[in-house]
Each structure stands twice: as C-alpha cells, then as structure tokens.
Motif scaffolding. Sequence first.
Motif, PDB file in Angstrom:
ATOM      1  N   TRP A  51      11.048   0.761  27.830  1.00  0.00           N
ATOM      2  CA  TRP A  51      10.464   1.333  26.874  1.00  0.00           C
ATOM      3  C   TRP A  51      11.678   2.160  25.955  1.00  0.00           C
ATOM      4  O   TRP A  51      12.652   2.722  26.681  1.00  0.00           O
ATOM      5  CB  TRP A  51       9.373   2.414  27.202  1.00  0.00           C
ATOM      6  N   VAL A  52      11.837   2.053  24.601  1.00  0.00           N
ATOM      7  CA  VAL A  52      12.756   2.554  23.808  1.00  0.00           C
ATOM      8  C   VAL A  52      12.094   3.719  23.084  1.00  0.00           C
ATOM      9  O   VAL A  52      11.124   3.831  22.635  1.00  0.00           O
ATOM     10  CB  VAL A  52      13.372   1.449  22.950  1.00  0.00           C
ATOM     11  N   VAL A  53      12.921   4.954  23.117  1.00  0.00           N
ATOM     12  CA  VAL A  53      12.707   6.037  22.542  1.00  0.00           C
ATOM     13  C   VAL A  53      13.370   6.607  21.678  1.00  0.00           C
ATOM     14  O   VAL A  53      14.700   6.566  21.747  1.00  0.00           O
ATOM     15  CB  VAL A  53      12.401   7.345  23.944  1.00  0.00           C
ATOM     16  N   SER A  54      13.081   6.898  20.469  1.00  0.00           N
ATOM     17  CA  SER A  54      13.898   7.311  19.363  1.00  0.00           C
ATOM     18  C   SER A  54      13.956   8.576  18.464  1.00  0.00           C
ATOM     19  O   SER A  54      14.789   9.034  17.813  1.00  0.00           O
ATOM     20  CB  SER A  54      13.723   6.174  18.064  1.00  0.00           C
ATOM     21  N   ARG A  55      12.912   9.261  18.746  1.00  0.00           N
ATOM     22  CA  ARG A  55      12.882  10.384  18.168  1.00  0.00           C
ATOM     23  C   ARG A  55      13.387  11.932  18.947  1.00  0.00           C
ATOM     24  O   ARG A  55      13.499  11.539  20.142  1.00  0.00           O
ATOM     25  CB  ARG A  55      11.377  11.037  17.745  1.00  0.00           C
ATOM     26  N   TYR A  56      14.000  12.721  18.261  1.00  0.00           N
ATOM     27  CA  TYR A  56      14.758  13.755  18.896  1.00  0.00           C
ATOM     28  C   TYR A  56      14.086  14.440  19.835  1.00  0.00           C
ATOM     29  O   TYR A  56      14.275  14.782  21.126  1.00  0.00           O
ATOM     30  CB  TYR A  56      15.245  14.900  17.721  1.00  0.00           C
ATOM     31  N   ASP A  57      12.879  15.046  19.695  1.00  0.00           N
ATOM     32  CA  ASP A  57      11.898  15.971  20.629  1.00  0.00           C
ATOM     33  C   ASP A  57      11.531  15.025  21.660  1.00  0.00           C
ATOM     34  O   ASP A  57      11.772  15.505  22.879  1.00  0.00           O
ATOM     35  CB  ASP A  57      10.790  16.351  19.836  1.00  0.00           C
ATOM     36  N   ASP A  58      11.493  13.674  21.619  1.00  0.00           N
ATOM     37  CA  ASP A  58      11.033  12.841  23.059  1.00  0.00           C
ATOM     38  C   ASP A  58      12.046  12.541  23.753  1.00  0.00           C
ATOM     39  O   ASP A  58      12.090  12.595  24.948  1.00  0.00           O
ATOM     40  CB  ASP A  58      10.455  11.658  22.312  1.00  0.00           C
ATOM     41  N   VAL A  59      13.345  12.240  23.074  1.00  0.00           N
ATOM     42  CA  VAL A  59      14.843  12.085  23.925  1.00  0.00           C
ATOM     43  C   VAL A  59      15.023  13.346  24.414  1.00  0.00           C
ATOM     44  O   VAL A  59      15.549  13.244  25.694  1.00  0.00           O
ATOM     45  CB  VAL A  59      15.960  11.551  22.751  1.00  0.00           C
ATOM     46  N   LYS A  60      14.926  14.480  23.845  1.00  0.00           N
ATOM     47  CA  LYS A  60      15.320  15.704  24.369  1.00  0.00           C
ATOM     48  C   LYS A  60      14.509  15.944  25.562  1.00  0.00           C
ATOM     49  O   LYS A  60      14.729  16.379  26.645  1.00  0.00           O
ATOM     50  CB  LYS A  60      15.317  16.841  23.432  1.00  0.00           C
ATOM     51  N   ARG A 331      11.065   1.975  32.888  1.00  0.00           N
ATOM     52  CA  ARG A 331      12.478   2.088  32.584  1.00  0.00           C
ATOM     53  C   ARG A 331      12.698   2.761  31.189  1.00  0.00           C
ATOM     54  O   ARG A 331      11.793   1.827  30.273  1.00  0.00           O
ATOM     55  CB  ARG A 331      13.408   0.886  33.039  1.00  0.00           C
ATOM     56  N   LEU A 332      13.368   3.537  30.619  1.00  0.00           N
ATOM     57  CA  LEU A 332      13.376   4.031  29.308  1.00  0.00           C
ATOM     58  C   LEU A 332      14.929   3.988  29.035  1.00  0.00           C
ATOM     59  O   LEU A 332      15.726   4.543  29.648  1.00  0.00           O
ATOM     60  CB  LEU A 332      13.002   5.340  29.150  1.00  0.00           C
ATOM     61  N   LEU A 333      14.950   3.761  27.743  1.00  0.00           N
ATOM     62  CA  LEU A 333      16.104   3.762  26.937  1.00  0.00           C
ATOM     63  C   LEU A 333      15.977   4.510  25.999  1.00  0.00           C
ATOM     64  O   LEU A 333      15.215   4.314  24.894  1.00  0.00           O
ATOM     65  CB  LEU A 333      16.487   2.168  26.421  1.00  0.00           C
ATOM     66  N   VAL A 334      16.901   5.733  25.868  1.00  0.00           N
ATOM     67  CA  VAL A 334      16.640   6.671  24.997  1.00  0.00           C
ATOM     68  C   VAL A 334      17.840   6.596  24.108  1.00  0.00           C
ATOM     69  O   VAL A 334      18.873   6.710  24.358  1.00  0.00           O
ATOM     70  CB  VAL A 334      16.631   8.085  25.597  1.00  0.00           C
ATOM     71  N   LEU A 335      17.583   6.642  22.564  1.00  0.00           N
ATOM     72  CA  LEU A 335      18.223   6.329  21.714  1.00  0.00           C
ATOM     73  C   LEU A 335      18.966   7.588  21.212  1.00  0.00           C
ATOM     74  O   LEU A 335      18.429   8.403  20.507  1.00  0.00           O
ATOM     75  CB  LEU A 335      17.815   5.575  20.358  1.00  0.00           C
ATOM     76  N   LEU A 336      20.219   8.128  21.670  1.00  0.00           N
ATOM     77  CA  LEU A 336      20.604   9.303  21.470  1.00  0.00           C
ATOM     78  C   LEU A 336      21.341   9.189  20.016  1.00  0.00           C
ATOM     79  O   LEU A 336      21.201  10.334  19.383  1.00  0.00           O
ATOM     80  CB  LEU A 336      22.063   9.467  22.363  1.00  0.00           C
ATOM     81  N   GLY A 337      21.696   8.108  19.534  1.00  0.00           N
ATOM     82  CA  GLY A 337      22.166   8.046  18.129  1.00  0.00           C
ATOM     83  C   GLY A 337      21.111   8.124  17.164  1.00  0.00           C
ATOM     84  O   GLY A 337      21.266   8.848  16.202  1.00  0.00           O
ATOM     85  N   SER A 338      19.902   7.691  17.562  1.00  0.00           N
ATOM     86  CA  SER A 338      18.794   7.797  16.653  1.00  0.00           C
ATOM     87  C   SER A 338      18.135   9.316  16.586  1.00  0.00           C
ATOM     88  O   SER A 338      17.909   9.874  15.702  1.00  0.00           O
ATOM     89  CB  SER A 338      17.488   7.214  17.056  1.00  0.00           C
ATOM     90  N   ALA A 339      18.191  10.096  17.613  1.00  0.00           N
ATOM     91  CA  ALA A 339      17.909  11.314  17.848  1.00  0.00           C
ATOM     92  C   ALA A 339      18.780  12.245  17.047  1.00  0.00           C
ATOM     93  O   ALA A 339      18.360  13.136  16.294  1.00  0.00           O
ATOM     94  CB  ALA A 339      17.980  11.894  19.350  1.00  0.00           C
TER      95      ALA A 339
END
Length: 426
Positions: A51-60, A331-339
């Motif tokens: 699962w790919v996660v892109s927004r700042y609040d979700d990533v944090k 499994r999650l891939l959190v997009l730090l660059g997007s956040a």
Amino acid sequence: MSSHAPAGCPVTGLGSEFDPFRPPYLDDPYPFFARARLDEPVFYSAEIDHWVVSRYDDVKRVLRDVDAFSAANVQDPVCPWPADAVEWFESHRFGLRPNLSNNDAPSHTMVRGFLRDAFNPRRISWLEPHVTRLATAAVDRVEQRLRRGEVVDLVDAMLCDVPAEVLFVFLGIPDADIERVKRWSAGRALLTWGQLSPAEVRSELPEFVAYLQYCFDLVDRLQEDPGEDYTSELLRRIEIERPEDFDRGRVAQTLFGLLMAGHETTTNQSGLAVRALLSTPGAWGRLVERPDEIPNAVEELIRYDCSVVAWRRLARVDVELSGVSVPAGSRLLVLLGSANHDEGHFPDGDVLDLDRANARNHLSFGFGAHYCLGAPLARLELRVFLEILTQRLPDLELVPTTYHFSPNTSHRGPMELPVRLGGGSS
C-alpha cells in the motif's frame, strides 16, 4: 511478489500506473506524488505488493505510531528473492537479527540506547575538521580540472568519495577498502529495494555476502587490535557494560548498516542538492553572497529533493489512512518525498524556497523512535560541501545531460553530475 490485489481491492487508478523502477517515475517522481496526494493518497500497488501512502499527515502517523506499524520489513527485499537464493544466503549463518531500522521495541530501544552517542555534538565537532579537510582536498582537484576548461562529474570527483572517506575515519576502516565498500553498497540497494530477476539476484548475492563477511571480519580484527574509532569504542563498551543482547555480531550489523546509510545517502543527497541549487535561478549565487544562509538552505534542500524518497512499514492491525482501509499484515511504502511537498504543510512545496521557515519539518530522516541516527552527520557534510563549493567555485554551472538513477524504490540520487565553470554566478 503478489500478482494481484488483496481480496476486495481491485488494482485501478494510480495502483495500475505505479512503477518505481522505470521512467518517468524514476527520473522525476514528484509529478506522480502530486497526483497521488490529490487524487488517491493511499492506493494498493500489485507491482510491489504494498500500500502506497503519500500525504504528510498519513506518512508521519505511520512513522510515529509504533504500536500500529512495525518496522520489521524495512530491510526485507521489496521483491522477494527466489527460494534457492534465500537458502544459499542463510547457509552462511551470519546470525542476523533485527538491529536498528528493521527492529521493534523493546529490542530496538535497547540497541538504540546503546548507540545513542554515535553522532552526538562532541563527535560531530570531532568529525568536522575531517570533513573539511577531505572536502577541501577534493575541491582542490576539481578546481584544477575546471580551470583547465574540463567538464567534471562532481559525483565521481567528490561527492561519492568524501562521505565514504569520512565514514572510514569514523568507523576504523582502512582507506584501501573504499572502492570495495562503494561497489558493495550499490549492489545492496538493488538487492533490497530494486526489482531484480532471479538470475540477477543469484549474481549479486556473492558480493552481498562478501560485504557482510567483511564487516564481521573487521570487527574481529578491531577486537584484537582496537583503534580510536567508533567501532573499537563499541567493542570496549561491550566488555565494560555487558549490555543485554549486544555483542560483536550486533556491532558488525551496525557497521554494515552505517556503511551504507552514512555514505550512500549523503552522496545522493549532496548530488540532489547541488543540482537543485544550480538549476534554480539565483539560488547558487545567493549562497555565494550569503554563506550564513547555508544552514537553513541545507534543510530546504533536504526537504525539496530527498535521497531516501520512500520507506516501509508493516501494519500490525487494521488501520484507516485518508479514508482507506488497510488490513493488518499489509506492507506499506510511505513516500517521504511526497510528504515533503504536501501543500498542507509546505506551501508551494514543489518550489525550492531558501527562505522557507519550516523547512526543518521535513520527514526525510523519518520521525519518532526510528529517526535517522546519522542525521547530524548528513547535515554536517552537506553544509561543509556547500560552504566550500560556493566560496571556491562561485561560477559553477550544470552541463546539460540526461541524469540516471538507481532503479529502486527508496534510495535516489543522480549517478552523475557534470559541471563546468561559467561566466558568472547563477
């Protein structure tokens, strides 16, 4: 790797487009990030079964909430190795354990606590003269070539070697081993975060094993003949403090992790930063004229284009992110660059703004219990590089080229950065 979405989760929209191993995403992921944050901030990718996660609040939240999200999968291959390759690797019996980035409490708390002084202010003060000396010598060589009218690849001529050499001083590694370690690190990125064929995995694994064996052998040598380096200090502390479950094997694993995290990511970040400054009108010249602004510029550059563009977690429980249900075990891939470009936290996030007041709020070093141990060293090296380069080479400019990036989900930086001297400051 799963070839289909979890039950009830059809792969549509961005999930069907997401391909982190090939252009155009590989060349510039930020347009995709913007689409994801706006249209589908959490989606399932069958390509990597994450699962790919892109927004700042979700990533944090994912990085902060260690009860809901485990770090256990951080160092697992994104694309699992074939069974025979796994069996061959495990036959070497290194006895690897979850250590830092892939460890959870209470073990992670213990390990992190024992390593707490790795990059404290005293050590950073000790390292700064070494960084300055090595960077100055590299710029001396680069300047001579540029003054002769040459085009110089700054990655090859400076940004690759200096971070590695700094780590060698710190960790007690002989200078003669620099080329081997650089080669091993590149292969490790592809094995862990890339998409290799079974044949390619089998081909790369012997070097991976050699890399690990090198770390274990070095720890044995330093146990017998310690120096003034950090690895020797850890070995001395083990003998004195007798910490629970921290032995020479953990020291070797720590060494293995720091060798990549401490130089590969800094090389990448430095290349991205210099490229961003030289390609943004007025940015390089501004730091030439106002070197006191470099510390904040470092934070903005790390936010603007980060070298660790994505990281991973494992959902311990059923969770909801931006209204999307993610089942336990995912499994999650959190997009730090997007956040880091999320307009809700960084207005005009796609713009390099050297005046940005909250640049330090980026998530490039993670957040919470797993915040990057080497962040102080990364900041130090980038600051020193920019101080020396802007003062010594105020007329530096990019040479137009096609940039190449390692085809993996997480580590990003230009593999080349050709520069020359121009007629004036950018």
